[in-house]
Design a protein around this motif. Structure first.
Motif, PDB file in Angstrom:
ATOM      1  N   GLN A  16       0.893  -1.447   0.022  1.00 36.18           N
ATOM      2  CA  GLN A  16       0.042  -0.154  -0.037  1.00 36.18           C
ATOM      3  C   GLN A  16       0.730   1.169   0.052  1.00 36.18           C
ATOM      4  N   GLU A  17       1.926   1.238   0.651  1.00 31.58           N
ATOM      5  CA  GLU A  17       2.825   2.224   0.996  1.00 31.58           C
ATOM      6  C   GLU A  17       3.561   2.653  -0.649  1.00 31.58           C
ATOM      7  N   ARG A  49       2.213   1.901  -3.509  1.00 30.02           N
ATOM      8  CA  ARG A  49       0.988   2.332  -4.471  1.00 30.02           C
ATOM      9  C   ARG A  49       0.758   3.660  -4.183  1.00 30.02           C
ATOM     10  N   THR A  50       0.809   4.030  -2.862  1.00 28.13           N
ATOM     11  CA  THR A  50       0.499   5.461  -2.387  1.00 28.13           C
ATOM     12  C   THR A  50       1.540   6.266  -3.069  1.00 28.13           C
ATOM     13  N   PRO A 101       1.252   6.472  -7.666  1.00 27.58           N
ATOM     14  CA  PRO A 101      -0.092   6.042  -8.115  1.00 27.58           C
ATOM     15  C   PRO A 101      -0.250   5.972  -9.768  1.00 27.58           C
TER      16      PRO A 101
END
Length: 382
Positions: A196-197, A199-200, A203
């Protein structure tokens, strides 16, 4: 089941002793079985206790590098788990401690920021080396290293981490039982929070994390999300073309896919803190934090790092439905199919020594290479 593999390679084994001199101190049964690829220092002194150190090789050229440096008021521990080759981990082992000492001597202290600066200087130095050699040795751009370092100074533990090595502290609880606490977070794409880190941070890149061969990988190539090195995943100038298919990216990176920013942690050592375990991920593949802490707590200090390594090796053999003594016959390189390079340092904390001036050897010990020299561990005291 795998005895044929051991028989096939045993006739090809070259003498290993010149690569790894072993400490043959007699200990109890779990540590007594010799492994030609195992190196250890069973028990040595540091300024606030003792430490035990062990390394076992699996790769054809060992990619784990490690060191313990002792000084009159401090101890430094480094675990550097290389990938793509040994160049990056060797560079870190050669330079990170020296960078930290230069910064510490200039400031007369050690702090989280100084540990961060030492890691940054090491990353910059390695990328400069890659730049200078890229024309004649482009694969230097594909070598990298995880980096786990710890310093105990004036009663405080400082830890910096990039990658998936791990530091664990063993402390006694109110019931006088040992409890393991993990001090570091793994920067590995197998963890949902890391994916998730990424992908953040990326983006616009749908391929920043990809499931490949049953494992989540950054850009479909590497599991760790933070490292020293891996220049081809950080700067487009180091992109490798299709003649290097393992490291070729179809599209140039627009921003670094990996980070060299360490996670930093500090902790004042408490009276119930008994020991620290620093180890590369090769150990943690085969045991939990609590299992490792109980092994350390329930066994003699001497040879305890070797005991942890041997426990991991026995478990690796069991998982392959193989007898341990047959796996021991398997040479480096082929051995990687059974387990990774493993480096372990156990630091015992003897609180009664805190604040006392005791004579300890001021040494720099590099694991497996068996290099021992003066420590150069000098910090100007207030």
């Amino acid at each position: 089941m795998f005895s044929w593999l051991a028989n096939m390679v045993s006739t090809c084994l070259r003498p290993i002793r010149r690569y790894a001199r072993m400490n043959r101190d007699d200990t109890d049964d779990s540590s007594s079985s010799e492994d030609a690829l195992l190196w250890c220092k069973d028990l040595e002194k540091h300024s606030c206790g003792e430490f035990s150190f062990a390394v076992v090789q699996a790769n054809e050229v060992i990619e784990d590098q490690s060191q313990v440096v002792t000084g009159p008021d401090a101890v430094f521990i480094g675990i550097y788990d290389g990938h793509g080759g040994p160049e990056a981990s060797r560079f870190v082992c050669d330079h990170l401690f020296q960078h930290l000492m230069g910064i510490a001597q200039a400031n007369g202290t050690i702090s989280e920021d100084m540990l961060r600066d030492a890691v940054s200087a090491t990353e910059d130095g390695f990328l400069n080396l890659v730049r200078r050699t890229f024309g004649i040795k482009p694969l230097m751009a594909a070598t990298g290293s995880c980096c786990l370092v710890g310093v105990i100074w004036k009663g405080t533990l400082y830890v910096a981490n990039l990658g998936d090595s791990r530091a664990v502290i063993g402390s006694l609880n109110g019931s006088n039982k040992i409890v393991a606490e993990q001090l570091t977070r793994e920067h590995n794409a197998s963890r949902e929070e890391v994916r998730q880190e990424l992908r953040t941070l990326h983006p616009e890149d749908s391929q920043i994390v990809v499931m490949k061969h049953g494992t989540w990988r950054v850009k479909g190539i590497i599991q760790v999300s933070r490292s020293i090195g891996d220049a081809y995943l950080k700067r487009p100038e180091f992109s490798l073309d299709s003649s290097f298919p393992r490291f070729h990216l179809p599209d140039p990176i627009r921003q670094p896919a990996l980070s060299a920013e360490p996670s930093i942690f500090s902790r004042v050592i408490q009276p119930n803190d008994k020991f620290l375990i620093f180890a590369s991920d090769g150990l943690w593949e085969h045991m939990t934090n609590q299992e490792a802490a109980e092994i350390v707590h329930n066994n003699p200090r001497i040879g305890i790092a070797r005991r942890l390594v041997m426990t991991a090796l026995n478990e690796a053999a069991r998982k392959r439905e193989m007898r341990f003594k047959d796996m021991q016959k398997v040479g480096k390189g082929i051995r990687r199919f059974f387990h990774d390079d493993i480096s372990v340092v156990v630091i015992f904390i003897d609180h009664e020594l805190h604040g006392k001036k005791i004579a300890v050897p001021e040494l720099s010990i590099r694991g497996f290479a068996d290099k021992v020299g003066p420590s150069n561990f000098k910090i100007v005291m207030e």
